[in-house]
Design an enzyme around this catalytic site. Structure first.
Site, mmCIF file in Angstrom:
data_model
loop_
_atom_site.group_PDB
_atom_site.id
_atom_site.type_symbol
_atom_site.label_atom_id
_atom_site.label_comp_id
_atom_site.label_asym_id
_atom_site.label_seq_id
_atom_site.Cartn_x
_atom_site.Cartn_y
_atom_site.Cartn_z
ATOM 1 N N LYS A 83 0.817 -1.222 0.000
ATOM 2 C CA LYS A 83 0.000 0.000 0.000
ATOM 3 C C LYS A 83 0.848 1.267 0.000
ATOM 4 C CE LYS A 83 -0.835 0.475 5.015
ATOM 5 N NZ LYS A 83 -0.400 1.863 5.167
ATOM 6 N N ASP A 84 2.133 1.156 0.366
ATOM 7 C CA ASP A 84 3.012 2.326 0.392
ATOM 8 C C ASP A 84 3.735 2.567 -0.921
ATOM 9 O OD1 ASP A 84 2.354 2.887 3.011
ATOM 10 O OD2 ASP A 84 4.061 1.810 3.858
ATOM 11 N N ARG A 129 -8.468 8.597 2.358
ATOM 12 C CA ARG A 129 -9.416 7.481 2.258
ATOM 13 C C ARG A 129 -10.116 7.242 3.588
ATOM 14 N NH1 ARG A 129 -8.950 2.419 4.239
ATOM 15 N NH2 ARG A 129 -6.782 2.801 4.847
ATOM 16 N N ARG A 130 -9.336 7.171 4.664
ATOM 17 C CA ARG A 130 -9.926 6.955 5.985
ATOM 18 C C ARG A 130 -10.750 8.160 6.420
ATOM 19 N NH1 ARG A 130 -4.323 4.453 8.130
ATOM 20 N NH2 ARG A 130 -4.722 2.239 7.740
ATOM 21 N N ARG A 147 1.457 11.751 11.681
ATOM 22 C CA ARG A 147 2.512 11.069 10.931
ATOM 23 C C ARG A 147 3.456 10.362 11.891
ATOM 24 N NH1 ARG A 147 4.499 13.135 6.436
ATOM 25 N NH2 ARG A 147 5.682 11.176 6.453
ATOM 26 N N GLY A 148 4.340 9.534 11.331
ATOM 27 C CA GLY A 148 5.305 8.796 12.134
ATOM 28 C C GLY A 148 4.994 7.314 12.142
ATOM 29 N N GLN A 151 4.558 3.316 16.680
ATOM 30 C CA GLN A 151 4.896 3.633 18.070
ATOM 31 C C GLN A 151 4.831 5.140 18.324
ATOM 32 O OE1 GLN A 151 6.602 1.603 16.098
ATOM 33 N NE2 GLN A 151 6.837 -0.360 17.144
ATOM 34 N N ARG A 153 2.943 7.293 16.716
ATOM 35 C CA ARG A 153 1.527 7.685 16.705
ATOM 36 C C ARG A 153 0.843 7.303 18.021
ATOM 37 N NH1 ARG A 153 -0.620 6.545 10.502
ATOM 38 N NH2 ARG A 153 1.372 6.945 9.481
ATOM 39 N N CYS A 238 -1.666 9.867 -3.098
ATOM 40 C CA CYS A 238 -2.024 9.874 -1.680
ATOM 41 C C CYS A 238 -2.977 11.010 -1.330
ATOM 42 C CB CYS A 238 -0.762 9.960 -0.823
ATOM 43 S SG CYS A 238 0.170 11.459 -1.083
#
Length: 294
Positions: A83-84, A129-130, A147-148, A151, A153, A238
């Site tokens: 997905k990335d 999307r979310r 972001r991040g 852990q 987040r 994105c």
């Protein structure tokens, strides 16, 4: 016989390393006499955390250092969350294997000790999307970018910045953090990102990678091809609220897509079923049909 040494590249986050080791373990089981080395590196996407991805270059920021390492021969293969990966692959660097798919769903994670959402604080998610789908699930709640790595987040969540986070279940499971999950969204409630839960092994074109068959799953390959073709046909990056999820039943593939027209925010979810052998074609056909209707 001389031992073969193969170097795998990965982002250096804990989750990325675990995911790379999953692929490498499959190869070790099939080729126990080979030497496998993991080479980790920070990517630009890991370093720029104060701005949404669409403002600083998109998903390519998570892979360009690994792409360069592949092209320069410093690594032999790279392992990514599918997905990335950008929808358009660099010339000469194809996806060679698709792992068996982990749970593709999204989950809601509350702060430690909390048992309900705090309406005064935002939901944390950097995914358009979310954010689009959360608007229907939790009307009136704000969604703000976070972001991040996971852990990082979770630290922000537990520190009081957010009411909850929405994360990929597959990453939570691979990190052994399932105890943090408060709610698992069905794919009807929250359609996943294209490729969510699948690991992709990327390499150089023209080189023998037949040994990767031990880390390749036919169902994941068909699903990944269909989902990515759908998003690619809609020019989705994105910044676009797009989603796609393929389900395999024998030789039949059922593709569900979410398409949002950014100009006015109108969106729809539709399905199309066809043969798994026509996975990419199915993705394109569904995208074209939905673009005409929205």
């Amino acid at each position: 016989m001389r031992r073969r040494k193969i170097r795998f590249g990965s982002r250096e986050s804990k989750l990325a390393v675990i995911q790379s080791e999953l692929v490498m373990d499959a190869i070790r089981r099939a080729h126990p006499d080979w030497e496998l080395e993991l080479v980790t590196m920070k990517t630009t996407g890991d370093l720029i955390l104060d701005r949404p991805l669409d403002r600083v270059g998109g998903k390519g920021l998570f892979v360009k250092e690994l792409d360069r390492a592949l092209l320069e021969g410093r690594i032999d293969f790279a392992v990514h969350s599918l997905k990335d990966l950008p929808m358009e692959q660099p010339e000469g660097l194809p996806i060679l294997a698709y792992s068996r798919r982990a749970d593709p769903r999204d989950v809601l994670v509350l702060p430690e000790g909390a048992d309900r959402l705090d309406p005064e604080k935002p939901l944390g998610s950097s995914s358009p999307r979310r954010a689009l789908q959360l608007g229907g699930l939790f009307p009136g709640m704000r969604v703000e970018s976070v972001r991040g790595n996971i852990q990082t987040r979770l630290s922000k969540l537990d520190g009081g910045q957010f009411s909850a986070l929405v994360l990929a279940y597959s990453g939570i499971l691979r990190l052994g953090l399932e105890n943090r999950v408060s709610r698992v969204f069905s794919t009807d409630e929250m359609l996943p990102a294209a490729g969510q839960g699948i690991l992709a092994v990327q390499g150089r074109a023209g080189e023998d990678a037949s040994f990767l068959s031990c880390a390749d799953d036919e169902n994941s390959r068909a699903a990944g091809l269909a989902e990515r073709a759908f998003v690619r046909a809609l020019d989705g990056g994105c910044s676009s609220p797009l989603a796609a999820y393929a389900e395999l039943h024998g030789q039949e593939l059922r593709l569900t897509g979410l398409y949002c027209r950014e100009a006015d925010g109108s969106h729809t979810v539709e399905h199309m079923t066809g043969s798994r052998t026509d996975a990419e074609k199915l993705g394109v056909l569904l995208a074209e049909r939905m673009r005409r209707r929205v």
